[in-house]
Design a protein around this motif. Structure first.
Motif, mmCIF file in Angstrom:
data_model
loop_
_atom_site.group_PDB
_atom_site.id
_atom_site.type_symbol
_atom_site.label_atom_id
_atom_site.label_comp_id
_atom_site.label_asym_id
_atom_site.label_seq_id
_atom_site.Cartn_x
_atom_site.Cartn_y
_atom_site.Cartn_z
ATOM 1 N N VAL A 143 0.852 -1.184 0.000
ATOM 2 C CA VAL A 143 0.000 0.000 0.000
ATOM 3 C C VAL A 143 0.888 1.233 0.000
ATOM 4 O O VAL A 143 1.810 1.355 0.787
ATOM 5 N N LEU A 144 0.613 2.134 -0.921
ATOM 6 C CA LEU A 144 1.384 3.367 -1.033
ATOM 7 C C LEU A 144 0.418 4.531 -1.081
ATOM 8 O O LEU A 144 -0.435 4.595 -1.973
ATOM 9 N N ARG A 145 0.505 5.428 -0.119
ATOM 10 C CA ARG A 145 -0.360 6.610 -0.042
ATOM 11 C C ARG A 145 -1.836 6.254 -0.064
ATOM 12 O O ARG A 145 -2.658 6.967 -0.631
ATOM 13 N N GLY A 146 -2.207 5.128 0.506
ATOM 14 C CA GLY A 146 -3.598 4.723 0.555
ATOM 15 C C GLY A 146 -4.075 3.972 -0.665
ATOM 16 O O GLY A 146 -5.241 3.632 -0.765
ATOM 17 N N LEU A 147 -3.202 3.733 -1.620
ATOM 18 C CA LEU A 147 -3.568 3.007 -2.837
ATOM 19 C C LEU A 147 -3.122 1.559 -2.723
ATOM 20 O O LEU A 147 -2.034 1.278 -2.237
ATOM 21 N N THR A 148 -3.949 0.646 -3.207
ATOM 22 C CA THR A 148 -3.528 -0.742 -3.293
ATOM 23 C C THR A 148 -2.635 -0.892 -4.518
ATOM 24 O O THR A 148 -2.429 0.056 -5.276
#
Length: 106
Positions: free
Chosen positions: A2-7
């Motif tokens: 997960v990066l910055r709330g993105l899957t």
């Protein structure tokens, strides 16, 4: 991951979208400046902007919702507004009842 709330899948879509936007903005700048290095630089800048801005917006939208909320919401929007994929999605609004009768035990 997960990066910055993105899957993972959302991150790749954001990176691809940012690359396309950066390329579309970078080609005219490349022609105007006569420097070929502007196109890949604008692609990377576009990817970074979309990744950080999109991550922030999606993190706010997905807060306190289930994992599959975004995909179901997109499916619902496509079915309602664009008439796509209506066969696999139940589109009915109204009162919901169980229609069970109470069984008396002897």
């Amino acid at each position: 991951a997960v990066l910055r709330g993105l899957t993972n899948d959302e991150m790749w879509v954001a990176l691809g979208t940012g690359a396309v936007i950066g390329l579309l903005l970078g080609v005219p700048l490349t022609i105007a400046t006569a420097s070929i290095a502007v196109a890949p630089t604008s692609m990377i800048a576009g990817m970074a902007v979309v990744l950080f801005a999109g991550g922030t917006l999606l993190r706010r939208a997905k807060r306190a919702r289930p994992e599959t909320w975004l995909y179901r919401k997109l499916e619902w929007v496509l079915a309602n507004r664009w008439r796509l994929g209506r066969g696999s999605l139940i589109l009915h609004s109204g009162a919901w009842t169980v229609r069970r009768s109470r069984r008396l035990r002897p």
